[in-house]
Design a protein around this motif. Structure first.
Motif, PDB file in Angstrom:
ATOM      1  N   SER A   1       0.808  -1.225   0.000  1.00 43.48           N
ATOM      2  CA  SER A   1       0.000   0.000   0.000  1.00 43.48           C
ATOM      3  C   SER A   1       0.842   1.276   0.000  1.00 43.48           C
ATOM      4  O   SER A   1       0.312   2.361  -0.243  1.00 43.48           O
ATOM      5  CB  SER A   1      -0.936   0.011   1.220  1.00 43.48           C
ATOM      6  OG  SER A   1      -0.208   0.301   2.410  1.00 43.48           O
TER       7      SER A   1
ATOM      8  N   GLN B   1       1.538   8.005   6.093  1.00 40.57           N
ATOM      9  CA  GLN B   1       0.648   7.985   4.935  1.00 40.57           C
ATOM     10  C   GLN B   1      -0.776   7.765   5.445  1.00 40.57           C
ATOM     11  O   GLN B   1      -1.065   6.760   6.092  1.00 40.57           O
ATOM     12  CB  GLN B   1       1.040   6.861   3.971  1.00 40.57           C
ATOM     13  CG  GLN B   1       0.143   6.740   2.736  1.00 40.57           C
ATOM     14  CD  GLN B   1       0.594   5.606   1.832  1.00 40.57           C
ATOM     15  OE1 GLN B   1       1.602   5.719   1.142  1.00 40.57           O
ATOM     16  NE2 GLN B   1      -0.151   4.515   1.835  1.00 40.57           N
TER      17      GLN B   1
ATOM     18  N   GLY C   1      -4.565   6.839   5.345  1.00 42.21           N
ATOM     19  CA  GLY C   1      -5.455   5.974   4.579  1.00 42.21           C
ATOM     20  C   GLY C   1      -6.861   6.530   4.432  1.00 42.21           C
ATOM     21  O   GLY C   1      -7.254   7.491   5.105  1.00 42.21           O
ATOM     22  N   TYR C   2      -7.662   5.874   3.602  1.00 44.79           N
ATOM     23  CA  TYR C   2      -8.994   6.367   3.245  1.00 44.79           C
ATOM     24  C   TYR C   2      -9.995   6.296   4.392  1.00 44.79           C
ATOM     25  O   TYR C   2     -11.039   6.963   4.358  1.00 44.79           O
ATOM     26  CB  TYR C   2      -9.531   5.604   2.038  1.00 44.79           C
ATOM     27  CG  TYR C   2      -9.565   4.097   2.196  1.00 44.79           C
ATOM     28  CD1 TYR C   2     -10.624   3.449   2.826  1.00 44.79           C
ATOM     29  CD2 TYR C   2      -8.525   3.314   1.700  1.00 44.79           C
ATOM     30  CE1 TYR C   2     -10.656   2.075   2.970  1.00 44.79           C
ATOM     31  CE2 TYR C   2      -8.544   1.929   1.842  1.00 44.79           C
ATOM     32  CZ  TYR C   2      -9.614   1.318   2.469  1.00 44.79           C
ATOM     33  OH  TYR C   2      -9.634  -0.047   2.606  1.00 44.79           O
TER      34      TYR C   2
ATOM     35  N   GLY D   1      -4.875  10.430   1.858  1.00 44.54           N
ATOM     36  CA  GLY D   1      -4.030   9.610   1.000  1.00 44.54           C
ATOM     37  C   GLY D   1      -2.629  10.150   0.791  1.00 44.54           C
ATOM     38  O   GLY D   1      -1.795   9.475   0.180  1.00 44.54           O
TER      39      GLY D   1
END
Length: 272
Positions: free
Chosen positions: A80, A169, A171-172, A221
């Motif tokens: 990812s 990072q 995430g959604y 994102g």
């Protein structure tokens, strides 16, 4: 010790080892229904009729028991991670080793901190939580099954400079305002980074105060840098500052200060 007593001692030790091996075999037979490992099933269904002490010990060491599996280190790259996350990871990871004179490798100024998703949990008063809760307990930022869905991060610490850098990072599942990261998720990461940094400086700590100023939203994102720096230490108190910026440092997303108190580990586990 004469030869006869030595011989008797050798026979006794051999007998005990064989007995241990057979007892271990009976134990494995009792749990064979809980595993599908072909090697273990073969040994249980076709037990050896005769076993030497050496082979018995070798068999016990070599058995692939599931409860000896190595835990996953979530700070390592996975599918990812985007290009920017991987670029920064490779940059800081390259600083964990340096080449000394003569071409030998030695420890560099930065150190990657491994990250796992479980820890031993206790209830107040020193009582263990129920077995069910213990088996399901997970670190808050590491409780998502799908890589990239929430918190993807890795921390590097520089003890000489007393700094910590986190590559994060988002995430959604961390959405707050449409298209941007939730403020609570940002606060969670700031607490995680500054707390981890403070624990590297003062061993076990607990958050006493956290002040956050949000400057500009973080796009969902995207990858950002979370940097923690030691300000001062006063007895049990550790003060750190923190900033969340774009990866090139051109945009300030969030600023924060935090206070951590050193705690006695035994008191923490006992809920005192």
């Amino acid at each position: 010790m004469n030869s006869s007593s030595f011989c008797f001692y050798s026979i006794l030790v051999t007998s005990n080892i064989v007995h241990m091996a057979r007892s271990f075999g009976r134990f494995l037979k009792g749990v064979q229904s809980f595993t599908s490992l072909p090697v273990m099933r073969t040994q249980l269904i076709h037990p050896p009729t005769c076993i030497s002490p050496r082979s018995a010990l070798r068999t016990m060491v070599a058995l692939p028991l599931p409860f000896f599996s190595k835990p996953r280190d979530f700070s390592l790259p996975n599918s990812s991670w985007g290009p920017e996350m991987l670029r920064l990871y490779n940059h800081y990871n390259s600083l964990t080793e340096v080449e000394a004179e003569g071409g030998e490798k030695q420890e560099g100024p930065w150190q990657r901190l491994p990250s796992y998703n479980r820890s031993l949990k206790y209830a107040k008063g020193g009582l263990y939580l129920s077995k069910i809760i213990q088996s399901k307990a997970r670190l808050f930022t590491r409780n998502m099954r799908n890589p990239g869905a929430a918190f993807e991060y890795v921390l590097f610490v520089n003890k000489e400079e007393q700094r910590c850098v986190c590559i994060f990072q988002a995430g959604y599942l961390l959405e707050g305002p449409p298209g941007y990261v939730h403020g609570g998720a940002i606060a969670t990461m700031i607490d995680t980074v500054t707390g981890t940094h403070a624990s590297q400086l003062s061993e076990a700590v607990m958050t006493a105060n956290l002040n956050i100023n949000y400057r500009s939203p973080i796009p969902l994102g995207s990858t950002v840098l979370i940097e923690s720096s030691l300000e001062v230490r006063e007895g049990r108190k550790t003060f750190v500052s923190c900033k969340v910026t774009s990866t090139n440092g051109s945009k300030m997303h969030t600023e924060a200060t935090a206070l951590f108190l050193s705690v006695n580990v035994s008191n923490l586990l006992l809920g005192a």
